[in-house]
Motif scaffolding. Sequence first.
Motif, PDB file in Angstrom:
ATOM      1  N   GLU A 188       0.902  -1.143  -0.172  1.00 43.97           N
ATOM      2  CA  GLU A 188       0.197  -0.100   0.179  1.00 43.97           C
ATOM      3  C   GLU A 188       0.988   1.191  -0.078  1.00 43.97           C
ATOM      4  OE1 GLU A 188      -2.600  -0.092   3.348  1.00 43.97           O
ATOM      5  OE2 GLU A 188      -3.112  -2.426   3.140  1.00 43.97           O
ATOM      6  N   ARG A 189       0.777   2.134  -0.850  1.00 45.31           N
ATOM      7  CA  ARG A 189       1.497   3.241  -0.920  1.00 45.31           C
ATOM      8  C   ARG A 189       1.634   4.232   0.575  1.00 45.31           C
ATOM      9  NH1 ARG A 189       1.635   8.263  -5.464  1.00 45.31           N
ATOM     10  NH2 ARG A 189       3.528   8.927  -4.948  1.00 45.31           N
ATOM     11  N   GLY A 190       2.756   4.339   0.779  1.00 47.01           N
ATOM     12  CA  GLY A 190       2.954   4.993   1.906  1.00 47.01           C
ATOM     13  C   GLY A 190       3.076   4.178   3.325  1.00 47.01           C
ATOM     14  N   ALA A 191       2.713   2.883   3.211  1.00 47.65           N
ATOM     15  CA  ALA A 191       2.713   2.112   4.325  1.00 47.65           C
ATOM     16  C   ALA A 191       4.082   1.730   4.964  1.00 47.65           C
ATOM     17  CB  ALA A 191       2.077   0.690   3.988  1.00 47.65           C
ATOM     18  N   ASP A 192       4.167   1.423   6.289  1.00 47.13           N
ATOM     19  CA  ASP A 192       5.056   1.155   6.847  1.00 47.13           C
ATOM     20  C   ASP A 192       5.056  -0.357   7.398  1.00 47.13           C
ATOM     21  OD1 ASP A 192       7.317   0.805   8.805  1.00 47.13           O
ATOM     22  OD2 ASP A 192       6.594   2.147  10.169  1.00 47.13           O
ATOM     23  N   TYR A 193       5.983  -1.139   7.042  1.00 41.51           N
ATOM     24  CA  TYR A 193       5.903  -2.530   7.522  1.00 41.51           C
ATOM     25  C   TYR A 193       6.634  -3.119   8.717  1.00 41.51           C
ATOM     26  CZ  TYR A 193       2.907  -2.840   3.314  1.00 41.51           C
ATOM     27  OH  TYR A 193       2.081  -2.425   2.087  1.00 41.51           O
ATOM     28  N   GLY A 194       7.196  -2.193   9.326  1.00 39.07           N
ATOM     29  CA  GLY A 194       7.827  -2.385  10.682  1.00 39.07           C
ATOM     30  C   GLY A 194       9.307  -2.425  10.871  1.00 39.07           C
ATOM     31  N   TRP A 195      10.105  -2.663  10.053  1.00 41.37           N
ATOM     32  CA  TRP A 195      11.273  -3.157  10.249  1.00 41.37           C
ATOM     33  C   TRP A 195      11.943  -1.720  10.573  1.00 41.37           C
ATOM     34  CZ3 TRP A 195      15.911  -1.157   8.277  1.00 41.37           C
ATOM     35  CH2 TRP A 195      17.159  -1.801   8.656  1.00 41.37           C
ATOM     36  N   PRO A 196      12.940  -1.508  11.609  1.00 39.13           N
ATOM     37  CA  PRO A 196      13.415  -2.771  12.406  1.00 39.13           C
ATOM     38  C   PRO A 196      12.853  -2.684  13.869  1.00 39.13           C
ATOM     39  CG  PRO A 196      14.718  -0.719  12.791  1.00 39.13           C
ATOM     40  CD  PRO A 196      13.609  -0.237  11.668  1.00 39.13           C
ATOM     41  N   ARG A 197      11.700  -2.060  14.150  1.00 43.15           N
ATOM     42  CA  ARG A 197      11.364  -2.054  15.468  1.00 43.15           C
ATOM     43  C   ARG A 197      10.054  -3.062  15.813  1.00 43.15           C
ATOM     44  NH1 ARG A 197       8.325   1.667  12.714  1.00 43.15           N
ATOM     45  NH2 ARG A 197       5.990   1.823  13.165  1.00 43.15           N
ATOM     46  N   CYS A 198       9.559  -3.578  14.465  1.00 45.35           N
ATOM     47  CA  CYS A 198       8.493  -4.648  14.747  1.00 45.35           C
ATOM     48  C   CYS A 198       8.732  -5.873  13.712  1.00 45.35           C
ATOM     49  CB  CYS A 198       7.254  -3.758  14.042  1.00 45.35           C
ATOM     50  SG  CYS A 198       5.795  -4.936  13.938  1.00 45.35           S
TER      51      CYS A 198
END
Length: 301
Positions: A188-198
């Motif tokens: 999804e444009r602009g999404a954050d998938y978490g690395w490195p904190r998740c």
Amino acid sequence: MPAGLVAERYATGLERPTALALGPDGLLYATQETGEVVAVGRGSTTPRVLVRGFPTPLGLAWDGTTLYVSAQGSVTRLEVRGKKVVSRRPIVRGLPFGRHQQDTIAVGPDGRLYLGSGSTCDVCREQDRRSAAVLSFRKDGSDLRVEARGLRNPFGLAFHPDGQLFVSDNGRDDLGDDEPAETVVVVERGADYGWPRCWASWKLRRLQGRCAGVTPPFAYLEPHSSANTLAFWRGALVVAEWGQYLSERRGRKLVRVDLRTRRATTLADGFEHPLGLAVDRDGALLAADWGRGVIYRLRNR
């Protein structure tokens, strides 16, 4: 393999093939970790070298008679006429690389090029926003933008016929033998998938860590299996799991992800290290074994 499928040798004699793409001339093209782009036909034993000199090329995509190659730090555009390269021009340079690099490249339905750009480390805070991200840019290399971030090594990219971009991601190495999961995400444009904190827990099948604002994955895959190249085949997503360097415990197989249930099952095993995938004009699945230098063809019995 499941009953009803058979594997045959499509081509041999390659040297550590990394990506596959069908050309407009009907031949299959492959990048080799040694720096070449080569062409093979069915039954080939000696690949024909089209072009040399790429530092660890991992991505290959045709757009008509134009060929795009992604390698360490760069993307190059090649104009091909007949069996010769008539023009070679880097369109993107200076991309960051380190522990990982630039991976699969794909032409999107919007006409832009999409590229996986891996992190320079295992777990760290990157200084360059183009690391650990999916990038896109125009076919001349202009208008580069970050489509999604927080992806440690977004290796495989594949567009579903409905236009959705599926990406495989390799999880961090510092959480032991059984965590975290490798994942597949839908970008999804602009999404954050978490690395490195998740990170994605294989045991719990959910996100762990500091995960506020993180978009969850589409599918969870076996930890440390090195989930790499993707292809859509027979209504499912196929993932080439390269595997571990010093162990056969994880990966070294093709897995099939059911798009409805999101569950992964083994499609074919027995590879040394599968990597590049493509679907030929007859609808058979082509899979390159990086370790053996062989391209296999999976078809109906």
